[in-house]
Design a protein around this motif. Structure first.
Motif: not given
Length: 707
Positions: A45-46, A66-68, A34-38, A8-10
């Protein structure tokens, strides 16, 4: 254990193989993160404090991702050096970062791959010309409702440098953009944006090329000559670093014969100090002065473009140096632009640039607060409808061309401050212009003291509505181009204002506390007026004014007084008083009895005749005709008609015969003594009438007749 703790972390891009050295292509690694988080339903995504190259493909920030990076990247760097900025994506100009619905970017620098650190004027011009590609694209442009749409996307705390377009959003609802700094040829495009998009704290500024003494360069002009082909050749006092096809601005030339040099020019380079101005036409007149302005900080695009948007809000946004600051296009309605600003290099006096352009079917939009400065024209309205757009409480500065121009459509200025002056060279010009197709221009509660109002035609000027404006003591509101001039001064101040000789009509209104001269002059021809109405002051002192109303017309190139009402009420008429022919007709001004009883003097006009003359009602009725040698008279019922009369003095030396046409008897006038001619040296009256309402037509001779 790692999977359980970090689920559950970025996600960090390095966990998917991103290197971040600025030369290794990290596109695949970042996209994998990005795909993994989506796939998990969205998340963060950091990016670490590195520089990640994206060159192989577009980077797609998918639904809910979110790309941060960090909180913010800041803006200006010493000497324009952005080579050490981290949390950065180095984006190839052929690629874009595409943000889908509910996704976003935050705390990143997006820098065009290959950007250099410009170290001199030439490198600065090259850096501006190299801008290419689109940094950030919101959605897929379809305007649909699929996952690839960019509705509800968020862009925050970004630094965007070196692209043709910084942010491009078409067909996305409820876009959120805040805290963006950037330098791109074009800044932000917001199209088909519905359901209240919010844009705030976005600043497009020439960060790449500013901050150095060479950022914008002024080089004095040494000479101006014909290049041998009829174009202007300019010799500069020092080397210019230009290349053929680049742009310069010429300003500060104060010789009247060379004022046509002012403006923006494309150059042909002859050598290190000489340039030809393409499409110019040389004319003698330059003697000295002037400067060539070279601008690496110029951006040949639009900072903010808005199309087909409703209720969108722009707050605290600013731009510098773009050809168009704000372009409000078709179907933009009920949007507000609060505390926004535009600026440029005022010394360059570029007449082609525009602060805000409101066009097409844009309607009911509000610009509230802020300032518009240093453009060719600060506000331009070219809308197609009759509905208003409004500027409220804005500081609107004159430009190298005008403060504002309403070429079509309607516009309102409410509580605005206008600044500028009539200057020459590179000084700002404080004029507001109405085109022939303009609708109403409403100016109310504004500081109009420096403003000159102009128009393409009198009809266009009539669409100007002024109310409750602040003109100030000693100031002039001048509606020029031959239309209207209004001057206002304080007590005991002298005025000597009028329309210039090259105007073609207008109204002068002078408020005067003492002295003498015209209080009011209404004319339709300036110094070459055809007619005027004046309130002429004869004794103007405080609380003891006296004056007259004077009507003038123009005859033979000279203004001639025709009618005067004096301060005492005496009316003096120069010329005949013509009344309708029938005293029973409607709108009859006065009866004969009234005229005889009220006018103390009534002169009979005389006409000198020495040739064959056709008598007409318009030219000869109620006049004394002096028939000298060579004169003859021809009368016809058609030319004279019922009720015609005149007096004839026969000085021809012989009896004067009358030639009649169209009367009941055409052989001779009617006379009880049988007289048919006017005796030599005699005086006779001719009266033409019909005793039966038109069937019988008689010319009656009385007086010194002859058989």
């Amino acid at each position: 254990m790692r999977g359980a703790l970090l689920a559950d972390r970025p996600v960090h891009v390095r966990d998917f193989g991103a290197v971040g050295n600025g030369t290794t292509d990290d596109t695949a690694a970042i996209q994998a993160a990005i795909d993994a988080v989506a796939a998990q339903g969205g998340g963060v995504v950091l990016l670490g404090p590195r520089r990640y190259l994206v060159a192989a493909a577009d980077l797609v920030v998918k639904n809910g991702v979110f790309l941060r990076g960090r909180t913010a990247s800041g803006g200006w760097r010493v000497n324009g050096d952005f080579t050490t900025v981290n949390h950065a994506l180095l984006l190839d100009a052929a690629r874009t970062i595409r943000v889908h619905r509910n996704g976003g970017l935050e705390g990143l620098a997006v820098l065009r791959r290959g950007m250099t650190v410009p170290g001199n004027l030439r490198q600065g011009l090259d850096a501006a010309a190299a801008m290419a590609g689109t940094a950030i694209t919101v959605g897929d442009g379809s305007g649909g409702s699929g996952a690839a749409n960019g509705a509800d996307a968020t862009l925050a705390c970004l630094l965007v440098l070196g692209f043709d377009w910084g942010i491009y959003s078409d067909g996305n609802a409820r876009l959120r953009v805040r805290d963006v700094l950037g330098d791109c040829r074009n800044g932000l495009y917001l199209g088909r944006a519905f359901d209240v998009s919010r844009i705030s704290e976005v600043n497009w500024h020439p960060l790449v090329t500013t901050g150095r003494s060479w950022s914008n360069s002024r080089i004095a002009i040494s000479s101006v000559a014909d290049n041998g082909s009829g174009q202007v050749r300019v010799t500069l006092a020092s080397a210019h670093s230009l290349q053929t096809g680049e742009l310069v601005n010429i300003a500060e030339v104060r010789n009247s014969g060379a004022s046509a040099l002012h403006g923006r020019w494309t150059v042909t380079v002859i050598d290190a100090t000489r340039i030809d101005l393409q499409n110019s036409l040389y004319a003698p007149g330059w003697t000295s002065g002037g400067a060539c302005y070279i601008q690496p900080n110029r951006r040949l695009g639009t900072a903010f473009a808005v199309a087909a948007a409703d209720m969108s809000s722009f707050q605290n946004c600013f731009e510098y140096g773009h050809d168009i600051g704000w372009d409000i296009q078709n179907d933009v309605h009920a949007c507000n632009f609060a505390n926004i600003g535009t600026d440029a290099w005022v010394d360059a006096a570029d007449p082609t640039t525009i602060g805000i352009r409101i066009g097409g079917t844009a309607r009911r939009n509000k610009v509230i607060g802020g300032f518009l400065s240093s453009k060719g024209v600060s506000v331009q309205c070219t809308t197609t409808g009759a509905e208003q757009n409004e500027l409220i409480g804005v500081d609107v500065t004159g430009g190298a061309r005008r403060i504002a121009e309403v070429l079509s459509g309607a516009l309102s200025f409410v509580g605005c401050d206008f600044t500028g002056g009539p200057g020459t060279g590179n000084q700002v010009l404080a004029s507001i212009h109405l085109g022939d197709a303009a609708g109403n221009l409403i100016v109310t509660g504004c500081d109009t003291s420096p403003v000159t109002f102009t128009a393409d035609s009198p009809a266009a000027m009539q669409r100007l509505l002024l109310a409750a404006n602040r003109s100030g003591t000693g100031s002039t509101n001048r509606l020029a181009a031959g239309r209207v001039e209004i001057a206002s001064v304080g007590a005991d101040a002298a005025i000597a204002t009028r329309l210039s000789a090259d105007t073609d009509g207008g109204v002068n209104i002078h408020r005067r506390a003492s002295g003498s001269g015209a209080l009011l002059r209404l004319n339709n021809g300036g110094d070459a007026m055809a007619a005027s109405l004046s309130l002429a002051g004869s004794d103007l002192t405080l609380s003891s004014e006296a004056g007259a109303m004077v009507f003038e017309s123009r005859a033979g190139g000279t203004a001639v007084e025709r009618f005067r009402i004096s301060a005492s009420g005496t009316a003096t008429l120069a010329g005949p008083l013509l009344l309708p022919g029938s005293p029973t007709a409607s709108l009859q001004a006065a009866t004969k009895q009234y005229v005889d009883g009220q006018f103390t003097e009534r002169r009979l006009a005389t006409l000198l005749l020495a040739a064959a003359t056709t008598v007409t009602y318009a030219a000869h009725n109620a006049r004394m005709l002096i028939a000298n040698a060579g004169a003859s008279l021809s009368l016809s019922w058609a030319n004279t008609g019922d009720g015609f009369s005149c007096v004839v003095v026969n000085r021809s030396g012989t009896d004067l015969a009358l030639s009649l046409t169209g009367f009941t008897s055409n052989t001779a006038p009617t006379n009880v003594d049988g007289f048919t001619r006017i005796r030599a040296g005699g005086i006779a009256s001719l009266m033409i009438y019909s005793p039966d309402g038109g069937t019988t037509k008689i010319c009656h001779l009385s007086g010194a007749g002859a058989p």
